[in-house]
Design an enzyme around this catalytic site. Sequence first.
Site, short mmCIF file in Angstrom:
data_model
loop_
_atom_site.label_atom_id
_atom_site.label_comp_id
_atom_site.label_asym_id
_atom_site.label_seq_id
_atom_site.Cartn_x
_atom_site.Cartn_y
_atom_site.Cartn_z
N HIS A 109 1.06 4.68 4.26
CA HIS A 109 0.42 5.56 3.27
C HIS A 109 0.69 6.96 3.03
CE1 HIS A 109 -3.06 2.26 4.33
NE2 HIS A 109 -1.92 2.00 3.67
N SER A 167 0.88 -1.16 0.18
CA SER A 167 0.08 -0.02 -0.03
C SER A 167 0.96 1.21 0.09
CB SER A 167 -0.97 0.03 1.17
OG SER A 167 -0.26 -0.34 2.21
#
Length: 276
Positions: free
Chosen positions: A254, A201
Site C-alpha cells: 500500500h 491493492s
Amino acid sequence: MLMITSFANPRVAQAFVDYMATQGVILTIQQHNQSDIWLADESQAERVRGELARFIENPGDPRYLAASWQSGQTNSGLRYRRFPFLATLRERAGPVTWIVMLACVLVYIAMSLIGDQTVMVWLAWPFDPVLKFEVWRYFTHIFMHFSLMHILFNLLWWWYLGGAVEKRLGSGKLIVITVISALLSGYVQQKFSGPWFGGLSGVVYALMGYVWLRGERDPQSGIYLQRGLIIFALLWIVAGWFDWFGMSMANGAHIAGLIVGLAMAFVDTLNARKRT
C-alpha cells in the site's frame, strides 16, 4: 479550447453553462465519463474560474435556475438510458481495465476450485532463487485475492480509478502505472512479509496517488480524486499498519504503491506546471 472542469451530474453542468451564457461567456459541454465543460475563448479563463468557484459554493442559488429559464431550457437535453448502471460500467472502463478485472476474477475462481496454494505456486512472487527468472511472477501476484471482500474492494477501486485513467490518458498510461506499481509494491511487500502475498491493492494505491496529484497539479488532464478519498486512503494505511481491524493487510504494498503513484504524477505534470 480549454477544459474548465467536469461534473458528474449533467444537469449541474448545464446550469453552470446556462448561467455563463447570460454573462456573455459561451461554454460547451462534451459528454465522456462525466460532463466536461470547455471554453473556446481562453482569454476569459480567469473570469470563468472565478464564477465556477462561486457556483460550486452554492449551486442551488436561484440565479442559476433563473439563468436556465432565461436560456430557454431547464434540462440538459440528454437522453437517459433504461439501465444507467450497466451503461456506466461499460463506459467508464477501457480494454485494459476489463482485461485485468477478468484476470482477477478467473484467478479467484481457480483459487476457490483448486486451492490457494496450488495457484500461488505458479503466480506468487519468486519464493525460491531458482524462480527469479520466471519474470511473470513479479507481476501476476496482483491477480490473486483471498476472499470475496478482498477482490470486490480492489476491483471496485480499480474500475473507478483505472477506468478514468484509461479513458482520459489512454491504455498505455494505465499499463505503465500498473506494471511499475506491481513490480515495486511487490518488491517492498516481499521484504515486509515474504513472497506469499497477493492482491491488486498496491496498484490501486498507486492509482489513488496518481489520480489525486495529477488532478491537483494538472486539472486540464480531466482526472481527479476528491481530497476526502485520498484522506480515507491514508487512514486505511494507518489502520492497517496498527492492525486496528485485525485484518491481514499488505501494508508495504500500500505504502509503496501510493509513493509510486505520487512520483509518477509529479513527473508527468512537470511540463503542465511550467505552462502555468
